[in-house]
Scaffold this motif. Sequence first.
Motif, PDB file in Angstrom:
ATOM      1  N   GLY A  83      39.512  48.597  47.463  1.00 50.26           N
ATOM      2  CA  GLY A  83      39.769  47.262  47.531  1.00 50.26           C
ATOM      3  C   GLY A  83      38.282  46.462  47.101  1.00 50.26           C
TER       4      GLY A  83
ATOM      5  N   ARG B 250      48.547  47.036  41.873  1.00 51.22           N
ATOM      6  CA  ARG B 250      49.398  46.119  42.326  1.00 51.22           C
ATOM      7  C   ARG B 250      50.267  45.182  41.516  1.00 51.22           C
ATOM      8  NH1 ARG B 250      46.420  45.478  47.341  1.00 51.22           N
ATOM      9  NH2 ARG B 250      45.984  43.546  46.456  1.00 51.22           N
ATOM     10  N   GLU B 251      49.291  44.860  40.290  1.00 47.88           N
ATOM     11  CA  GLU B 251      49.645  43.882  39.304  1.00 47.88           C
ATOM     12  C   GLU B 251      50.203  44.562  38.203  1.00 47.88           C
ATOM     13  OE1 GLU B 251      46.294  40.397  41.055  1.00 47.88           O
ATOM     14  OE2 GLU B 251      45.723  41.893  39.143  1.00 47.88           O
TER      15      GLU B 251
ATOM     16  N   THR C  64      40.392  41.204  48.805  1.00 47.29           N
ATOM     17  CA  THR C  64      39.766  40.314  47.973  1.00 47.29           C
ATOM     18  C   THR C  64      38.898  39.746  49.185  1.00 47.29           C
ATOM     19  OG1 THR C  64      41.123  38.439  48.255  1.00 47.29           O
ATOM     20  CG2 THR C  64      41.255  39.874  46.135  1.00 47.29           C
TER      21      THR C  64
ATOM     22  N   LYS D 156      44.370  45.980  43.938  1.00 47.82           N
ATOM     23  CA  LYS D 156      45.013  45.092  43.249  1.00 47.82           C
ATOM     24  C   LYS D 156      45.387  45.356  41.903  1.00 47.82           C
ATOM     25  CE  LYS D 156      44.196  39.927  43.376  1.00 47.82           C
ATOM     26  NZ  LYS D 156      44.344  39.484  42.152  1.00 47.82           N
ATOM     27  N   TRP D 157      44.317  45.888  40.994  1.00 42.18           N
ATOM     28  CA  TRP D 157      44.822  46.203  39.835  1.00 42.18           C
ATOM     29  C   TRP D 157      46.223  46.918  39.687  1.00 42.18           C
ATOM     30  CZ3 TRP D 157      42.151  44.534  35.304  1.00 42.18           C
ATOM     31  CH2 TRP D 157      42.254  45.214  33.940  1.00 42.18           C
TER      32      TRP D 157
ATOM     33  N   ASP E 296      44.838  41.144  51.582  1.00 39.16           N
ATOM     34  CA  ASP E 296      44.673  41.859  50.208  1.00 39.16           C
ATOM     35  C   ASP E 296      43.599  42.712  49.745  1.00 39.16           C
ATOM     36  OD1 ASP E 296      43.294  39.707  49.408  1.00 39.16           O
ATOM     37  OD2 ASP E 296      44.759  39.033  47.745  1.00 39.16           O
TER      38      ASP E 296
ATOM     39  N   GLY F   7      39.181  42.790  45.082  1.00 40.63           N
ATOM     40  CA  GLY F   7      40.429  43.394  45.269  1.00 40.63           C
ATOM     41  C   GLY F   7      40.447  44.798  44.716  1.00 40.63           C
TER      42      GLY F   7
ATOM     43  N   SER G  58      37.785  38.356  38.996  1.00 39.27           N
ATOM     44  CA  SER G  58      39.224  38.727  39.354  1.00 39.27           C
ATOM     45  C   SER G  58      39.598  39.738  38.465  1.00 39.27           C
ATOM     46  CB  SER G  58      39.953  37.251  39.166  1.00 39.27           C
ATOM     47  OG  SER G  58      40.044  36.796  38.060  1.00 39.27           O
ATOM     48  N   THR G  59      40.939  40.160  38.893  1.00 41.09           N
ATOM     49  CA  THR G  59      41.405  41.206  37.983  1.00 41.09           C
ATOM     50  C   THR G  59      41.904  40.459  36.676  1.00 41.09           C
ATOM     51  OG1 THR G  59      43.575  40.692  39.230  1.00 41.09           O
ATOM     52  CG2 THR G  59      42.397  42.768  39.789  1.00 41.09           C
TER      53      THR G  59
END
Length: 283
Positions: A99, A130-131, A215, A127-128, A213, A123, A11-12
């Motif tokens: 992604g 977005r966070e 993932t 995703k990285w 998303d 992701g 995960s991130t």
Amino acid sequence: MTPDDPQTLVSTGWLAAHLNDPDLRILDASWHMPDAGRDAKAEYDAAHIPGARFFDIDEISDLRSELPHMAPPVEKFMSRMRAMGVGDGHQVVVYDSSGLFSAPRVWWLFRLMGKRDVAVLDGGFPKWQREERETEDLPPMVRDRHMTVQRQAGLVKDVTQVAAASKLLDHEIIDARSPERFSGAVAEPRPGLRAGHIPNSRNLPYGNLLNADGTMKDAAAIKAALDAAGVDLSKPVITTCGSGITAAIINLALERVGHANHALYDGSWAEWGMFTDLKVAKG
């Protein structure tokens, strides 16, 4: 939330926690379809996860082949990784800017070379970002690192082996392309290729293995997608797609559900669709 596994998928949050580990190596393996109008290297130069090196899927390949981005010879892979400062004893994390699209191809490539301490970032870069996690636009400081390679020949299949599997029905051949391409309802994006699929193959579009998303789905949902595609997991699996990129998403998913007996057809439809003496199924 999918469990972190440094040999398949992390995960991130896991990557952020390990970002400063001295033996971590991060690879940006972004790749886009030729008609996408995107330049993966330019995007990497503009912003990437801190410390990431750019892994050029088209260049780190067998350029002697007329087929796109075929797996490189062992010596070329070793020399490119050494120049990138990736070697023995490293934990590798691969991501892409879509992604979860091209990074599994590089995960598979490391597996082919006998390296198991490699994971895909679940992701990816979207995703990285977005966070709102840290990014940089500087190239990393690289020191040569020796790499030992033991090629695992069983993880890749050639056209002769796939043709035999198609006739003998002793493998499940799973095609990651869209239903429209699989059925032959639309023309292939690469010119000169016939439309359709390998006889007796099954269609599991790679997007069916992903969440909204970007993932990867959890093990239960992966198994459900395999079941829905009619896949018999008592058989060994050969994955295929347009040119050997998204097929690796299926290999990664199979590994996540504990089905280790899988290989990738490197030539994929770029090869099969080209030869008129190979049968093509439609519908």
